[in-house]
Design a protein around this motif. Sequence first.
Motif, PDB file in Angstrom:
ATOM      1  N   ALA A 116       0.822  -1.206   0.000  1.00  0.00           N
ATOM      2  CA  ALA A 116       0.000   0.000   0.000  1.00  0.00           C
ATOM      3  C   ALA A 116       0.857   1.258   0.000  1.00  0.00           C
ATOM      4  CB  ALA A 116      -0.931  -0.014   1.204  1.00  0.00           C
ATOM      5  N   LEU A 117       1.913   1.257   0.801  1.00  0.00           N
ATOM      6  CA  LEU A 117       2.791   2.424   0.878  1.00  0.00           C
ATOM      7  C   LEU A 117       3.587   2.604  -0.408  1.00  0.00           C
ATOM      8  CD1 LEU A 117       4.076   2.017   4.540  1.00  0.00           C
ATOM      9  CD2 LEU A 117       2.347   3.628   3.709  1.00  0.00           C
ATOM     10  N   ARG A 118       4.086   1.485  -0.957  1.00  0.00           N
ATOM     11  CA  ARG A 118       4.867   1.577  -2.189  1.00  0.00           C
ATOM     12  C   ARG A 118       4.013   2.106  -3.337  1.00  0.00           C
ATOM     13  NH1 ARG A 118      10.020   2.489  -2.969  1.00  0.00           N
ATOM     14  NH2 ARG A 118       9.716   3.332  -5.047  1.00  0.00           N
ATOM     15  N   TRP A 119       2.735   1.710  -3.366  1.00  0.00           N
ATOM     16  CA  TRP A 119       1.828   2.215  -4.396  1.00  0.00           C
ATOM     17  C   TRP A 119       1.741   3.732  -4.340  1.00  0.00           C
ATOM     18  CZ3 TRP A 119      -2.678   5.049  -4.315  1.00  0.00           C
ATOM     19  CH2 TRP A 119      -3.383   5.114  -5.525  1.00  0.00           C
ATOM     20  N   ILE A 120       1.645   4.280  -3.140  1.00  0.00           N
ATOM     21  CA  ILE A 120       1.547   5.737  -2.987  1.00  0.00           C
ATOM     22  C   ILE A 120       2.854   6.417  -3.380  1.00  0.00           C
ATOM     23  CG2 ILE A 120       1.211   7.609  -1.328  1.00  0.00           C
ATOM     24  CD1 ILE A 120      -0.594   5.656   0.252  1.00  0.00           C
ATOM     25  N   ALA A 178      12.496   1.519   0.460  1.00  0.00           N
ATOM     26  CA  ALA A 178      13.628   0.860  -0.194  1.00  0.00           C
ATOM     27  C   ALA A 178      13.218  -0.325  -1.061  1.00  0.00           C
ATOM     28  CB  ALA A 178      14.633   0.395   0.866  1.00  0.00           C
ATOM     29  N   LEU A 179      11.945  -0.651  -1.073  1.00  0.00           N
ATOM     30  CA  LEU A 179      11.482  -1.779  -1.872  1.00  0.00           C
ATOM     31  C   LEU A 179      11.449  -1.400  -3.358  1.00  0.00           C
ATOM     32  CD1 LEU A 179       8.614  -3.037   0.443  1.00  0.00           C
ATOM     33  CD2 LEU A 179      10.766  -4.218  -0.056  1.00  0.00           C
ATOM     34  N   PRO A 180      11.544  -2.394  -4.230  1.00  0.00           N
ATOM     35  CA  PRO A 180      11.529  -2.088  -5.671  1.00  0.00           C
ATOM     36  C   PRO A 180      10.178  -1.558  -6.134  1.00  0.00           C
ATOM     37  CG  PRO A 180      11.477  -4.462  -5.299  1.00  0.00           C
ATOM     38  CD  PRO A 180      11.745  -3.837  -3.974  1.00  0.00           C
TER      39      PRO A 180
END
Length: 327
Positions: free
Chosen positions: A268-272, A299-301
């Motif tokens: 959810a956070l990476r999407w934002i 730091a995730l891809p």
Amino acid sequence: MDERVIGRSGQRASVVGLGTWQLGADWGDVDDKEALAVLDAAVESGVTFFDTADVYGDGRSEQTIAAFLRDRPELDIFVATKMGRRVDQIPENYVLDNFRTWNDRSRRNLGVDRIDLVQLHCPPTPVYSTDEVFDALDTLVEEERIAHYGVSVETCAEALTAIARPGVASVQIILNAFRMKPLLEVLPAARQAGVGIIARVPLASGLLSGKYTKDTVFPANDHRTYNRHGESFDQGETFSGVDYASGVEAAVEFAALAPEGFTPAQLALRWIIQQPGVTTVIPGARSPEQARANADAAALPDLTDETLAAIQDLYARRIKEQVENRW
């Protein structure tokens, strides 16, 4: 952690910040020791942006941040607070004398002479169209009470009105995989105007973490119990306005989209983070472990086009009809 410029302020914030509503009130009980541990874990993980408000625990959240930073003078943390929700929500209360009084209290709570960023805290809609309100905010800047100002909004229409104001440095708005409407006009307008976007309620009050079931019981003093239908403040602040039962079902489907190495919350956070125009996302955390896991999302891809399309499809099928006509 990567940092981005907070719009017209010229200042920088970590792409994952920390929302601190839960350290004040309305999310069950968090004791002082645990609250300080959350702040410490966030900073250790690279967070440089704290968001608070004068109404969170009636000042407790601001005071907790002040106590934390007082013992760590070497830290360079950008602190944003909000004002305006401690009085009756009528436009007539949004005047310079009140702004000075509210600001004096927040500066005392935070232990500073000048606050980095002050945001109007979801005021009545007419406030965004009132010239005198923004003249008063300009005065606070001239008096060196605040460095910059912004707004926190409930609706996309309010956001667009605020973005047109030349002194607004940032707009804080609910944006998550269950609240996508800001992608249509708000984020493009903010990018064009040079206004920062602070994405709040990124996990839809925890729905997108995938941890809850229809039988989950929240404490009586948690807004997820007492504000599900907007009984105390805007319904959109609780589960992003999504019906809880159907939201839990959609969250199960959302969790299944998490790539290897991602938790649902990190998805959810990476999407934002990937949405063009977002400056920082401000998940809350009730434990040091949550604060670290949230920060790790930075730091995730990048998510693949396939995953992004699947999230968009889920929203269109299960959520859009509930929220887009209201906010």
